[in-house]
Enzyme design. Structure first.
Site, PDB file in Angstrom:
ATOM      1  N   HIS A 155       0.826  -1.214   0.000  1.00 45.64           N
ATOM      2  CA  HIS A 155       0.000   0.000   0.000  1.00 45.64           C
ATOM      3  C   HIS A 155       0.863   1.268   0.000  1.00 45.64           C
ATOM      4  O   HIS A 155       0.432   2.319   0.472  1.00 45.64           O
ATOM      5  CB  HIS A 155      -0.947   0.030   1.209  1.00 45.64           C
ATOM      6  CG  HIS A 155      -1.804  -1.183   1.345  1.00 45.64           C
ATOM      7  ND1 HIS A 155      -3.003  -1.339   0.680  1.00 45.64           N
ATOM      8  CD2 HIS A 155      -1.619  -2.325   2.064  1.00 45.64           C
ATOM      9  CE1 HIS A 155      -3.526  -2.506   0.991  1.00 45.64           C
ATOM     10  NE2 HIS A 155      -2.701  -3.132   1.813  1.00 45.64           N
ATOM     11  N   SER A 276      14.413  19.825 -19.347  1.00 45.18           N
ATOM     12  CA  SER A 276      13.262  20.709 -19.502  1.00 45.18           C
ATOM     13  C   SER A 276      13.650  21.883 -20.393  1.00 45.18           C
ATOM     14  O   SER A 276      14.775  22.380 -20.330  1.00 45.18           O
ATOM     15  CB  SER A 276      12.806  21.227 -18.140  1.00 45.18           C
ATOM     16  OG  SER A 276      11.943  22.348 -18.282  1.00 45.18           O
ATOM     17  N   LYS A 282      16.349  20.586 -14.433  1.00 46.74           N
ATOM     18  CA  LYS A 282      15.560  19.363 -14.467  1.00 46.74           C
ATOM     19  C   LYS A 282      16.304  18.207 -15.139  1.00 46.74           C
ATOM     20  O   LYS A 282      16.997  18.360 -16.130  1.00 46.74           O
ATOM     21  CB  LYS A 282      14.233  19.586 -15.200  1.00 46.74           C
ATOM     22  CG  LYS A 282      13.239  20.450 -14.464  1.00 46.74           C
ATOM     23  CD  LYS A 282      12.817  19.879 -13.132  1.00 46.74           C
ATOM     24  CE  LYS A 282      12.042  18.591 -13.264  1.00 46.74           C
ATOM     25  NZ  LYS A 282      10.756  18.754 -13.951  1.00 46.74           N
ATOM     26  N   GLU A 289       8.830   6.894 -17.527  1.00 49.50           N
ATOM     27  CA  GLU A 289       7.470   7.386 -17.701  1.00 49.50           C
ATOM     28  C   GLU A 289       6.855   6.885 -19.013  1.00 49.50           C
ATOM     29  O   GLU A 289       5.656   6.575 -19.072  1.00 49.50           O
ATOM     30  CB  GLU A 289       7.480   8.911 -17.664  1.00 49.50           C
ATOM     31  CG  GLU A 289       7.815   9.466 -16.292  1.00 49.50           C
ATOM     32  CD  GLU A 289       8.010  10.973 -16.283  1.00 49.50           C
ATOM     33  OE1 GLU A 289       8.145  11.528 -15.185  1.00 49.50           O
ATOM     34  OE2 GLU A 289       8.056  11.588 -17.365  1.00 49.50           O
TER      35      GLU A 289
END
Length: 475
Positions: A155, A276, A282, A289
């Site tokens: 969880h 970025s 970044k 992803e």
């Protein structure tokens, strides 16, 4: 070259021709179509439908056309409806009208499904080979992190301490199941539809078993109607791919989470990260992803094909033209994704100190208290309750379980003796789990050894299958 039209007074409307045209995507089948046509040609020669001399002319033309397809010299054009018409056009241009004799005894219905099966066999083996490379990268990283103790999660909450190599090895287990599924798929679907004709078999091709053997299949499908309408093999392949995509997505989610500043468990190499356009600082885990994102596409392709198939009457229907694009898209998505994800995993650097720092927090040792009491013959339900009381006491006292004193333990329950503190360590918790499923260092090291052996076996099987298929594809 149109493969039909004699009974029509006119050609199709431009809109119908555009809707019917599939050559832009089914051209991927061209090398397989050449090979299937060569096997079909052998059957026609053996049956006396094509004289041997003419057959050799056609064979030479097909082989030359196949080489031109592979080199890119021959391509489809705007007049071609599908891959089959393009190849017949090319063959007739090369050897004359005799090229049209090859159409005897077969239909596009059995031809296309045979091509499609061969395409999938070829590419499912390629996917299996790339998946073994990802497994190998996880095996290496698992062994390298086998002495790092980490908090285990359920969880997304701290649960029990584990060896971090155990955490990584779980991905190898899942991916090897995907490879097994590809092997199962291959066995179940290695049956040829060639010779089914449009739907009733062929009076000109009496021995489909010979063609099946020449194409590397284990046998022939048992019913001609089923043979031309069966797309179970495509749907099943898409399920295997979707399941693999789900596993890749979970890898992507995990690495994305571990890569956050809050976790800082992993550093993803620069070459497997992106930046970025506005924030110079970044460094984004885009490969992870994309692995997560593309899984939705793979599941969607499976759903699309199943929805197309669900209400079809038997034998061939034009709806089945919609079977290929979802498969091509899923296959090509994986062929792009797997090498990038493998590189990301293989070059990742894990922060052992950061990973281990929270291994005891979140009362992760509570189960050790319950196990301690169970070994004293207390019913586990009672032991569980007492361990929960220890957690509640620690929450109120703002301390961890391993910080409890002898007197505090005794005040919670008289069976909690001072020797319990010897078990309230992450190293003790890890060391106690020595079963084959356990997270002790020895157990995990043995698991990784077994994974390495299983990976070697998978690679050998894939190599042998690829060699057999490559040999079959050579006319």
């Amino acid at each position: 070259m149109a493969l039909w039209g004699g009974r029509f007074g006119s050609g199709p409307a431009d809109s119908v021709a555009a809707l019917s045209r599939s050559v832009d995507f089914d051209w991927r089948l061209a090398p397989y179509d050449i090979r299937v046509n060569l096997a079909h040609l052998d059957g026609l020669i053996a049956a006396g439908v094509i004289a041997s001399g003419n057959g050799e002319v056609i064979r030479a033309g097909l082989k030359a056309l196949g080489n031109e397809i592979l080199s890119g010299k021959f391509r489809y054009n705007n007049s071609d409806e599908d891959v089959h018409s393009a190849i017949e056009r090319g063959l007739v241009a090369k050897i004359g009208a005799i090229g049209g004799a090859l159409r005897a005894g077969r239909s596009r219905n059995d031809l296309v499904v045979t091509d499609f099966k061969l395409y999938l066999i070829d590419h499912m083996l390629e996917i299996a080979a790339l998946t073994t490379e990802l497994v190998e990268s996880f095996n290496v990283q698992s062994l390298a992190t086998v002495e790092i103790i980490a908090p285990g999660f359920t969880h997304l909450q701290h649960a029990q301490p584990i060896v971090f190599g155990h955490e990584l090895a779980k991905h190898s287990q899942a991916l090897l199941r995907d490879i097994d599924r590809i092997g199962d798929w291959l066995v179940r679907n290695s049956f040829s539809p060639l010779g089914a004709g449009a739907l009733s078999g062929s009076g000109l091709q009496p021995n489909p078993e010979v063609s099946a053997q020449a194409l590397g299949f284990d046998g022939v499908l048992g019913n001609s109607i089923d043979a031309v309408s069966d797309r179970d093999f495509a749907a099943e392949a898409l399920f295997v791919i979707a399941m693999l995509g789900v596993h890749l997505s979970r890898i992507g989610e995990e690495f994305t989470l571990w890569n956050t500043t809050e976790f800082s468990w992993v550093v993803i190499a620069d070459e497997y990260s992106t930046g970025s356009s506005i924030m110079p600082q970044k460094k984004n885990p885009d490969i992870a992803e994309l692995a997560r994102g593309k899984s939705g596409r793979l599941v969607g392709n499976l759903t699309a094909l199943l929805t197309t198939l669900k209400g079809l009457p038997f034998a061939y229907n034009r709806d089945l033209q919609e079977d290929k694009e979802p498969v091509f898209d899923s296959v090509e998505t994986l062929l792009l994704l797997l090498p990038a994800l493998t590189g990301m995993v293989a070059t990742a650097k894990f922060n052992g100190e950061k990973i281990s720092s929270g291994a005891h927090s979140g009362f992760a040792l509570a189960t050790e208290i319950a196990d301690y009491l169970a070994k004293k013959s207390l019913p586990f339900a009672q032991a569980h309750e007492i361990a929960g009381q220890c957690v509640r006491f620690c929450e109120s006292a703002n301390k961890e379980l391993h910080e409890l004193t002898d007197s505090e333990l005794n005040s919670i329950h008289p069976e909690l003796k001072s020797d319990l503190l010897g078990f309230l360590t992450v190293s003790g918790a890890i060391a106690s789990r020595t079963s084959s499923l356990g997270t002790s260092i020895d157990s995990v090291t043995e698991q990784i050894s077994q994974l390495n052996n299983a990976t070697k076996e998978a690679k050998l099987w894939i190599s042998n299958e690829v060699a057999l298929f490559s040999g079959m594809m050579k006319p």
